[in-house]
Design a protein around this motif. Sequence first.
Motif, PDB file in Angstrom:
ATOM      1  N   MET A   1       0.832  -1.213   0.000  1.00  0.00           N
ATOM      2  CA  MET A   1       0.000   0.000   0.000  1.00  0.00           C
ATOM      3  C   MET A   1       0.864   1.260   0.000  1.00  0.00           C
ATOM      4  N   LEU A   2       1.928   1.243   0.796  1.00  0.00           N
ATOM      5  CA  LEU A   2       2.825   2.400   0.811  1.00  0.00           C
ATOM      6  C   LEU A   2       3.522   2.534  -0.542  1.00  0.00           C
ATOM      7  N   TYR A   3       3.900   1.413  -1.129  1.00  0.00           N
ATOM      8  CA  TYR A   3       4.515   1.444  -2.464  1.00  0.00           C
ATOM      9  C   TYR A   3       3.590   2.120  -3.465  1.00  0.00           C
ATOM     10  N   GLU A   4       2.327   1.748  -3.482  1.00  0.00           N
ATOM     11  CA  GLU A   4       1.363   2.337  -4.419  1.00  0.00           C
ATOM     12  C   GLU A   4       1.197   3.832  -4.158  1.00  0.00           C
TER      13      GLU A   4
ATOM     14  N   LYS B   1       4.425   5.570  -5.414  1.00  0.00           N
ATOM     15  CA  LYS B   1       4.464   5.557  -6.876  1.00  0.00           C
ATOM     16  C   LYS B   1       3.477   6.559  -7.470  1.00  0.00           C
ATOM     17  N   LYS B   2       2.277   6.619  -6.904  1.00  0.00           N
ATOM     18  CA  LYS B   2       1.256   7.556  -7.409  1.00  0.00           C
ATOM     19  C   LYS B   2       1.700   8.996  -7.203  1.00  0.00           C
ATOM     20  N   ALA B   3       2.306   9.281  -6.055  1.00  0.00           N
ATOM     21  CA  ALA B   3       2.785  10.637  -5.785  1.00  0.00           C
ATOM     22  C   ALA B   3       3.853  11.026  -6.801  1.00  0.00           C
ATOM     23  N   TYR B   4       4.741  10.093  -7.133  1.00  0.00           N
ATOM     24  CA  TYR B   4       5.762  10.395  -8.136  1.00  0.00           C
ATOM     25  C   TYR B   4       5.125  10.634  -9.500  1.00  0.00           C
ATOM     26  N   GLN B   5       4.188   9.789  -9.875  1.00  0.00           N
ATOM     27  CA  GLN B   5       3.533   9.941 -11.174  1.00  0.00           C
ATOM     28  C   GLN B   5       2.807  11.271 -11.286  1.00  0.00           C
ATOM     29  N   GLU B   6       2.271  11.741 -10.180  1.00  0.00           N
ATOM     30  CA  GLU B   6       1.546  13.023 -10.160  1.00  0.00           C
ATOM     31  C   GLU B   6       2.471  14.202  -9.858  1.00  0.00           C
ATOM     32  N   ARG B   7       3.762  13.885  -9.632  1.00  0.00           N
ATOM     33  CA  ARG B   7       4.767  14.910  -9.354  1.00  0.00           C
ATOM     34  C   ARG B   7       4.320  15.840  -8.224  1.00  0.00           C
TER      35      ARG B   7
ATOM     36  N   PHE C   1      11.912   8.265  -4.159  1.00  0.00           N
ATOM     37  CA  PHE C   1      11.515   8.450  -5.564  1.00  0.00           C
ATOM     38  C   PHE C   1      12.608   8.004  -6.539  1.00  0.00           C
ATOM     39  N   MET C   2      13.789   7.718  -6.029  1.00  0.00           N
ATOM     40  CA  MET C   2      14.938   7.475  -6.905  1.00  0.00           C
ATOM     41  C   MET C   2      14.747   6.324  -7.894  1.00  0.00           C
TER      42      MET C   2
END
Length: 453
Positions: free
Chosen positions: A170-173, A176-182, A438-439
């Motif tokens: 869940m934390l991974y998702e 990942k979503k935060a990175y995709q949404e910048r 985010f790396m």
Amino acid sequence: MKRNALQNLIDWNTSKNRKPLIVYGARQAGKTYLVLALFAKNYYENNYIYIDFKIEDEIREFCTNTANAGKIIEYISLRFGKQINEKTLLIFDEIQECSNIISSLKYFCQDYREIPVIATGSMVRIKLQREQHKRGSKNNNKFLFPIGKINQLTVYPMTFDEFLMNRNQMLYETVKKAYQERRPLDHTIHELAMEHIYQYLLVGGMPEAVNAYIENSDLLEARNILKVLYDNYLADMELYQASQESVLRSHALFQNIFRELNKEFKNFSPGLIEEKSKTRDFATSIQWLTLAHIVNQSFQLKEHVTLPLLSDLDSNFRLYLGDIGMFSYQSGVNPASFISSERDNTLSGIFFENFVANELVAKGNPLFYWRGKSSAELEFIVSSDNKLYPIDVKKGRGTLNSLEKFSNHNTFEYAIKVSKNNYGYNSDQKILTIPFYFMPFVAQDLENGTMKL
């Protein structure tokens, strides 16, 4: 456990241009688990044949005497009592023990391309190179690597995104979503993600250590596994090296990576390992360690950087350990330092630099760094979509003092500052700040040429 490379195998399997696949990687990086447990058992169910050339003596002997794919198929089919066709996956494991099977992949490609074949092994190129020296240049039976007749994939220790998806899906998702949404994460979630970064710096990405930690939340057990793997790596250095001198230098070089990086001037310094020695004295050992995927090498770029980025074999360089858990173990730092409230004061920035180096390599980015005059330095320079991205790794909130000096000689898209800070972009300074978690995603975008703000 989940591995990103499974998708590479799925894509290979469905490709119209599929060729026999060789899967490389360091020992215990998860090659067999990936191919057998995650891929074969799920996508070929009971219709696969697995051969381990370390233990299948009779099959190894047969294949040593022929590279004829038709004869190999017939022999294996009769031995296992199983018809081999386009629906049968052949898995050849530990192929470094039978170099002739590598030669046969050319003929599998030419004459039996419909049959899916995966070959895996550690130190494959090292073994082949060693055998070439033994055979001598005048031997007419010189081994020819099946260039153009195979697909290739390198499996690395688990990257942080793989660690996180297995530790906390869940934390991974969310990350990942935060990175995709910048966008930055909420402060509390940001701190939680950073907690997992520190766990990863200690445990690393060797699947056995990760699995032990995830199943039991036992850092001590994971640490004991790392110790065994570390010692096994040292023992492996007895294999396929020309002399005892080379073995001893490989041992010394491997065991001193942390010391080399933890000094003020981080370039490789042979004198730190062996008094009055030269870099050329360690050339064979460096080649052995890099071919075995145990060590990653980063090359220095001169003041004015030109594209494409190319390594100058006469230039300075740095060496990083291929697994951050082994790096932490080698450092001798008390494991409690990674989970202590004083960790920011205890841990040097080189832990984070080695972490970033490994994330870049695992996603397909070659390593370069920049050093200008007056000690100006940027830890990594990446070329992506014909654009330059200087990367600076900061343990804390430091500024990019070297960026201005770099910009005096070079044009770049924007700089990437990797730190414990949350996500943000400074348009005036052209600095993108990304948190350590985010790396993996940044490294993948750099490799794909898809970086964006």
